[in-house]
Scaffold this active site. Structure first.
Site, PDB file in Angstrom:
ATOM      1  N   ARG A 102      24.810  11.860   4.773  1.00 27.21           N
ATOM      2  CA  ARG A 102      25.049  10.431   4.684  1.00 27.21           C
ATOM      3  C   ARG A 102      25.992  10.057   5.827  1.00 27.21           C
ATOM      4  NH1 ARG A 102      24.775  12.353  -0.558  1.00 27.21           N
ATOM      5  NH2 ARG A 102      23.137  11.350  -1.796  1.00 27.21           N
ATOM      6  N   LYS A 123      28.537  11.161  -2.467  1.00 28.73           N
ATOM      7  CA  LYS A 123      28.061  10.140  -3.402  1.00 28.73           C
ATOM      8  C   LYS A 123      28.102  10.649  -4.830  1.00 28.73           C
ATOM      9  CE  LYS A 123      24.185   7.024  -4.228  1.00 28.73           C
ATOM     10  NZ  LYS A 123      22.853   6.572  -3.764  1.00 28.73           N
ATOM     11  N   HIS A 174      21.308   5.952   8.702  1.00 30.11           N
ATOM     12  CA  HIS A 174      20.993   6.515   7.387  1.00 30.11           C
ATOM     13  C   HIS A 174      19.546   6.993   7.327  1.00 30.11           C
ATOM     14  CE1 HIS A 174      20.772   6.969   3.022  1.00 30.11           C
ATOM     15  NE2 HIS A 174      22.078   6.846   2.974  1.00 30.11           N
ATOM     16  N   ARG A 182      18.017  10.752   7.173  1.00 32.35           N
ATOM     17  CA  ARG A 182      17.813  11.511   5.928  1.00 32.35           C
ATOM     18  C   ARG A 182      16.350  11.439   5.498  1.00 32.35           C
ATOM     19  NH1 ARG A 182      21.952  12.943   2.922  1.00 32.35           N
ATOM     20  NH2 ARG A 182      21.112  12.282   0.909  1.00 32.35           N
ATOM     21  N   HIS A 215      21.395  15.814  -3.300  1.00 30.53           N
ATOM     22  CA  HIS A 215      20.971  15.144  -4.521  1.00 30.53           C
ATOM     23  C   HIS A 215      21.245  16.036  -5.720  1.00 30.53           C
ATOM     24  CE1 HIS A 215      17.879  12.643  -2.027  1.00 30.53           C
ATOM     25  NE2 HIS A 215      19.124  12.244  -1.871  1.00 30.53           N
ATOM     26  N   TYR A 227      21.162  25.545  -9.833  1.00 29.02           N
ATOM     27  CA  TYR A 227      20.167  26.037  -8.884  1.00 29.02           C
ATOM     28  C   TYR A 227      20.429  25.461  -7.493  1.00 29.02           C
ATOM     29  CZ  TYR A 227      17.053  28.063 -12.417  1.00 29.02           C
ATOM     30  OH  TYR A 227      16.500  28.829 -13.388  1.00 29.02           O
TER      31      TYR A 227
END
Length: 397
Positions: free
Chosen positions: A242, A269, A332, A335, A359, A369
């Site tokens: 980001r 985030k 941005h 990404r 994420h 994981y």
């Protein structure tokens, strides 16, 4: 004998206090200062007690009698009218103190203590300020959905549909904080979810075509801006973080020997520490940059102040100078470019790509994981992506 209004009006003060009864324990106390004070004598718990009911004529004879009836009702329920009156005064005082403005200040202080990012706090303070202009002085327990709709419609009327949606969400957060602190029992914004115009979703512009991305990479490597801006643009393409995560990066976060960048939780985030493997191409760029800014805290300081980072506007402005419009690419957007091309390659597990993007999975198992199981895959993927950028940049596709 019951009192009359004419009798009460004609009462004169004397040298000593005197009582005149209306019956049922209700009487008026005439003070030497001329006051005419309503009092109710009653027994509770085997003790004689006295309840103040106000002063005549502000409390009329009929009002005093109605208060006597209410006090008797409370007594009949096994409660002490004096204690109930005191509790009611406390409740009314709390109502006056618990305005939307006061509760929202507490909410913002809580958000700040939770360590939310400065940008997040700034946005919430701004939105709360909009709400406070209309709702600030109102006791939060008395605010209705219809009242909340007024500032929302005002923002919406200016065409700011997304801001109106976020404003409703923040007002709801204040109410849910008030629920958790026992000030209100429900969130009136819940019923307003369908009342606002749904904004059109505008995705951040990104290049996802390999040939066009190759052209962008060649433009980035030919860019003649400041050292910090050149390095930041290249690393956005290579590492696809980001923008704020990179712009605010400090040299202490980079371990060039272990080829790892540790982004602290306060700047991500998802509010959890995020580690990114550094491919050889990124390490080379960072080593060169360290020769210029390595003696400073920030890796990408602003030219105006070494204690301030590059702005996102600086990166986007550089892309504009390279001839790319805001509808073609943004900082941005790197990404989306990486996510698309990495998935299209078919070489990497989607969960590994999601983990590299920072994420969070659907549950705690997936989070684990992301942090551990896919690390080796992410290291290999970052090197492949760095090599792919070199191949694309040098190609003529």
């Amino acid at each position: 004998m019951p009192l009359s209004d004419a009798q009460l009006r004609s009462l004169k003060k004397g040298d000593t206090p005197r009582k005149l009864s209306d019956g049922g324990g209700l009487h008026v106390l005439v003070t030497p200062q001329g006051g005419k004070l309503w009092r109710l004598a009653y027994r509770y718990g085997g003790k004689q007690k006295l309840l103040a009911l106000g002063a005549y004529p502000m409390v009329s004879l009929s009002d005093a009698r109605a208060r006597r009836v209410e006090a008797k009702r409370v007594l009949g329920a096994g409660l002490d009218p004096s204690a109930e009156a005191k509790a009611d005064r406390v409740r009314r005082k709390a109502l006056r103190a618990d305005t939307f403005e006061a509760v929202s200040r507490e909410f913002l202080a809580k958000v700040e203590r939770e360590g939310k990012a400065a940008a997040t706090l700034t946005k919430k303070r701004w939105l709360v300020g909009i709400a406070t202009a209309s709702l600030g002085k109102r006791p939060i327990t008395e605010i209705t959905a219809a009242e909340i709709l007024i500032p929302l419609r005002k923002v919406e009327g200016d065409g700011n549909y997304e801001t109106a949606r976020r404003l409703r969400a923040v007002i709801g957060q204040v109410f849910r904080y008030a629920i958790s602190t026992s000030r209100v029992s429900n969130d009136p914004t819940f019923g307003l979810r369908g009342a606002l115009i749904t904004p059109t979703v505008t995705h951040r512009a990104a290049i996802i075509d390999r040939q066009k991305f190759a052209g962008l990479l060649r433009a980035l490597w030919d860019y003649e801006g400041t050292v910090e801006t050149r390095a930041a643009l290249k690393l956005m393409a290579i590492l696809y973080p980001r923008p704020g995560e990179l712009r605010h990066a400090e040299w202490s976060e980079f371990d060039l020997e272990s080829t790892m960048w540790t982004i602290p939780a306060k700047r991500t985030k998802m509010r959890r520490e995020h580690r990114k493997p550094l491919p050889a191409l990124a390490v080379e760029i960072l080593r060169d940059l360290r020769n210029h800014t390595g003696n400073r805290r920030l890796a990408f300081p602003s030219i105006r102040s070494p204690e301030r980072p590059l702005s996102e506007n600086t990166l986007n402005a550089a892309l504009r100078r390279l001839g790319y419009t805001s509808t073609e690419v943004t900082s941005h957007g790197f990404r989306a470019t990486a996510s698309t091309l990495l998935n299209e390659s078919g070489r990497w597990q989607p969960d590994a790509i999601e983990a590299e993007l920072g994420h969070v999975g659907a549950d705690e198992v997936r989070k684990a994981y992301h942090r551990a199981l896919y690390w080796d895959a992410r290291v290999a993927m970052s090197e492949w992506w760095g090599d792919e950028i070199v191949r694309l940049r040098n190609s003529r596709i």
